[in-house]
Design a protein around this motif. Structure first.
Motif, PDB file in Angstrom:
ATOM      1  N   ARG A   1       0.832  -1.209   0.000  1.00  0.00           N
ATOM      2  CA  ARG A   1       0.000   0.000   0.000  1.00  0.00           C
ATOM      3  C   ARG A   1       0.863   1.253   0.000  1.00  0.00           C
ATOM      4  NH1 ARG A   1      -4.712   2.513   3.863  1.00  0.00           N
ATOM      5  NH2 ARG A   1      -4.549   4.554   2.934  1.00  0.00           N
TER       6      ARG A   1
ATOM      7  N   ARG B   1      -7.583   5.394  -3.620  1.00  0.00           N
ATOM      8  CA  ARG B   1      -8.728   4.868  -2.891  1.00  0.00           C
ATOM      9  C   ARG B   1      -8.723   3.349  -2.876  1.00  0.00           C
ATOM     10  NH1 ARG B   1     -13.160   8.820  -5.596  1.00  0.00           N
ATOM     11  NH2 ARG B   1     -13.147  10.405  -3.975  1.00  0.00           N
TER      12      ARG B   1
ATOM     13  N   ARG C   1      -7.796  -2.505   3.986  1.00  0.00           N
ATOM     14  CA  ARG C   1      -8.855  -2.908   4.922  1.00  0.00           C
ATOM     15  C   ARG C   1      -9.194  -4.384   4.768  1.00  0.00           C
ATOM     16  NH1 ARG C   1      -9.630  -1.937   9.321  1.00  0.00           N
ATOM     17  NH2 ARG C   1     -11.686  -2.855   9.247  1.00  0.00           N
TER      18      ARG C   1
ATOM     19  N   LEU D   1      -9.149  -7.167   7.627  1.00  0.00           N
ATOM     20  CA  LEU D   1     -10.292  -8.026   7.953  1.00  0.00           C
ATOM     21  C   LEU D   1      -9.885  -9.503   7.948  1.00  0.00           C
ATOM     22  CD1 LEU D   1     -12.882  -5.958   5.912  1.00  0.00           C
ATOM     23  CD2 LEU D   1     -13.061  -6.391   8.368  1.00  0.00           C
TER      24      LEU D   1
ATOM     25  N   HIS E   1      -8.397 -10.110  11.181  1.00  0.00           N
ATOM     26  CA  HIS E   1      -9.424 -10.295  12.210  1.00  0.00           C
ATOM     27  C   HIS E   1      -9.945 -11.739  12.214  1.00  0.00           C
ATOM     28  CE1 HIS E   1      -9.452  -6.241  13.510  1.00  0.00           C
ATOM     29  NE2 HIS E   1     -10.053  -5.727  12.466  1.00  0.00           N
TER      30      HIS E   1
ATOM     31  N   ARG F   1     -25.005 -14.743   5.310  1.00  0.00           N
ATOM     32  CA  ARG F   1     -25.003 -14.086   6.617  1.00  0.00           C
ATOM     33  C   ARG F   1     -26.367 -14.249   7.289  1.00  0.00           C
ATOM     34  NH1 ARG F   1     -23.688  -8.522   8.847  1.00  0.00           N
ATOM     35  NH2 ARG F   1     -22.916  -9.189  10.875  1.00  0.00           N
TER      36      ARG F   1
ATOM     37  N   ALA G   1     -21.517 -18.001  19.210  1.00  0.00           N
ATOM     38  CA  ALA G   1     -22.454 -17.121  18.497  1.00  0.00           C
ATOM     39  C   ALA G   1     -21.826 -15.743  18.276  1.00  0.00           C
ATOM     40  CB  ALA G   1     -23.762 -16.998  19.276  1.00  0.00           C
ATOM     41  N   VAL G   2     -21.144 -15.224  19.303  1.00  0.00           N
ATOM     42  CA  VAL G   2     -20.461 -13.930  19.185  1.00  0.00           C
ATOM     43  C   VAL G   2     -19.362 -14.028  18.110  1.00  0.00           C
ATOM     44  CG1 VAL G   2     -18.870 -12.396  20.407  1.00  0.00           C
ATOM     45  CG2 VAL G   2     -21.040 -13.056  21.477  1.00  0.00           C
TER      46      VAL G   2
ATOM     47  N   ALA H   1     -21.046 -14.134  14.656  1.00  0.00           N
ATOM     48  CA  ALA H   1     -21.606 -12.831  14.280  1.00  0.00           C
ATOM     49  C   ALA H   1     -20.499 -11.924  13.746  1.00  0.00           C
ATOM     50  CB  ALA H   1     -22.295 -12.181  15.470  1.00  0.00           C
ATOM     51  N   LEU H   2     -19.353 -11.921  14.439  1.00  0.00           N
ATOM     52  CA  LEU H   2     -18.249 -11.056  14.018  1.00  0.00           C
ATOM     53  C   LEU H   2     -17.589 -11.588  12.736  1.00  0.00           C
ATOM     54  CD1 LEU H   2     -16.769 -10.145  17.499  1.00  0.00           C
ATOM     55  CD2 LEU H   2     -18.068  -8.656  15.964  1.00  0.00           C
TER      56      LEU H   2
ATOM     57  N   ARG I   1     -19.609 -10.648   9.856  1.00  0.00           N
ATOM     58  CA  ARG I   1     -19.389  -9.235   9.564  1.00  0.00           C
ATOM     59  C   ARG I   1     -18.076  -9.026   8.793  1.00  0.00           C
ATOM     60  NH1 ARG I   1     -21.548  -4.477   8.459  1.00  0.00           N
ATOM     61  NH2 ARG I   1     -20.189  -2.775   8.997  1.00  0.00           N
ATOM     62  N   TYR I   2     -17.002  -9.713   9.209  1.00  0.00           N
ATOM     63  CA  TYR I   2     -15.712  -9.533   8.527  1.00  0.00           C
ATOM     64  C   TYR I   2     -15.807  -9.978   7.068  1.00  0.00           C
ATOM     65  CZ  TYR I   2     -14.063  -9.215  13.390  1.00  0.00           C
ATOM     66  OH  TYR I   2     -13.896  -8.868  14.703  1.00  0.00           O
TER      67      TYR I   2
ATOM     68  N   ARG J   1     -17.833  -7.552   5.013  1.00  0.00           N
ATOM     69  CA  ARG J   1     -17.104  -6.325   4.703  1.00  0.00           C
ATOM     70  C   ARG J   1     -16.061  -6.563   3.602  1.00  0.00           C
ATOM     71  NH1 ARG J   1     -18.680  -2.060   4.441  1.00  0.00           N
ATOM     72  NH2 ARG J   1     -16.666  -1.074   4.750  1.00  0.00           N
TER      73      ARG J   1
ATOM     74  N   ARG K   1     -15.103   1.141  -8.703  1.00  0.00           N
ATOM     75  CA  ARG K   1     -14.101   2.152  -9.112  1.00  0.00           C
ATOM     76  C   ARG K   1     -13.560   1.861 -10.504  1.00  0.00           C
ATOM     77  NH1 ARG K   1     -13.828   5.015  -4.685  1.00  0.00           N
ATOM     78  NH2 ARG K   1     -13.667   3.993  -2.669  1.00  0.00           N
TER      79      ARG K   1
END
Lengths: 218, 218
Positions: free
Chosen positions: B56, B85, B92, B96, B99, B161, B180-181, B184-185, B188-189, B192, B203
């Protein structure tokens, strides 16, 4: 000597401050909707996001025109490229407020947040809102010191997120899976708002000092 | 007529493709670490993210130099701003993946994902990886048709999801709050990563056609 070009640069900074204030309002209202299970306020956060997106488009278009027509160099070029990145951060913060509002709306008339964990989530909401408010001042005043002080609030956000996990994963958690999933995602949304605030502050520091601060410094 | 300036523009596009391939590898490896509870692979995803960040920085610095020294106009200016951009999206996506790898590492030697929900998460991982792979081709070939076809995969991600939420919130869910937590995360990852892939494709479409496609079109 002032001319139209410098006026346009100033106007972009003013628009960035306006957009940051809009985002701060969205964060604050989303938290109120969440904690009071107010569908009307949640709905307003969701629909008002279009105004934030419109501000982004206006700033992008102004910055791009200046880049194309004025061919700025050095500091001005850096400022315009930074503006293009800052509106992207701000738009995401608006989207994240919408996500918070949507969790609130999904559970109405029940509150999404169980009583036991309300103080933690309430504080997360306030820290996020304060951080966005600080960013508006940092942009308006090119306030490097203010940018550095943001790091403390970001650390508090990380601690709040950890304590939300402790509460949910404790044996005494009696609310089941659904609120835990909501809290995990809400914590993630507030944490990301705080991350974007730090990122915005870092860009201002870079503009003013020409130096990139590492995560440790900021 | 070719000159150093055009070579530099081409080199930025080539670097974007390289970075996209690095991200695709990170997504794939993070999913393997997650599904096989492999701490070593998870650790490698986490440490290798520094290479993505370095790519980057290299692309940003090259783009910024061209902006400052060559004062490009019209299409080239648009391309360089888009590159700035796109590297932000790609970085990101790397974060992710980190994560995802961290969730895997946190639960080792247990798998973070309960058997019942493995097919859903495995498919999420594959869809995300495929989308990133498609983005590399879209950037390399300026492939507008390919960009439009990404929307189908993004819709599949949204469905996956939703089905993960159905499984977790069903009465028969016997794994408790912690998995479950995590799910859920993780959902989300991956979602995204897919969103950023669509943003990258959009773009490219804008660069090639000069037109902004709405979420509906893309």
């Amino acid at each position: 000597m002032r001319n139209a070009y410098f006026d346009q640069l100033d106007s972009i900074v003013a628009d960035l401050v306006t957009m940051t204030n809009e985002v701060q309002h969205a964060v604050a209202q989303a938290t109120i909707a969440l904690l009071t299970a107010d569908a009307e306020i949640a709905e307003k956060v969701i629909t008002d996001d279009a105004a934030i997106d419109a501000t982004r488009e206006r700033i992008e278009s102004e910055s791009f025109q200046l880049l194309a027509l004025q061919q700025p160099v050095a500091g001005d070029l850096r400022m315009l490229v930074a503006a293009l990145r800052m509106v992207a951060d701000l738009e995401r913060m608006g989207d994240l407020s919408v996500h918070v509002a949507k969790v609130a709306r999904l559970r109405v008339p029940q509150p999404a947040v169980p009583a036991e964990i309300v103080p933690t989530i309430e504080r997360m909401g306030h820290v996020a809102e304060e951080m966005v408010g600080q960013v508006a001042v940092i942009i308006a005043k090119r306030d490097v010191e203010g940018a550095i002080s943001l790091v403390e609030k970001d650390e508090e956000m990380d601690q709040l997120r950890r304590s939300s996990f402790r509460l949910m994963l404790d044996e005494s958690w009696s609310y089941g899976v659904e609120p835990a999933v909501d809290i995990a995602l809400l914590g993630r949304y507030y944490e990301r708002i705080a991350d974007h605030a730090v990122s915005l502050a870092r860009r201002v520091v870079y503009l003013v000092t020409g130096e990139t601060l590492s995560k440790q410094d900021l």
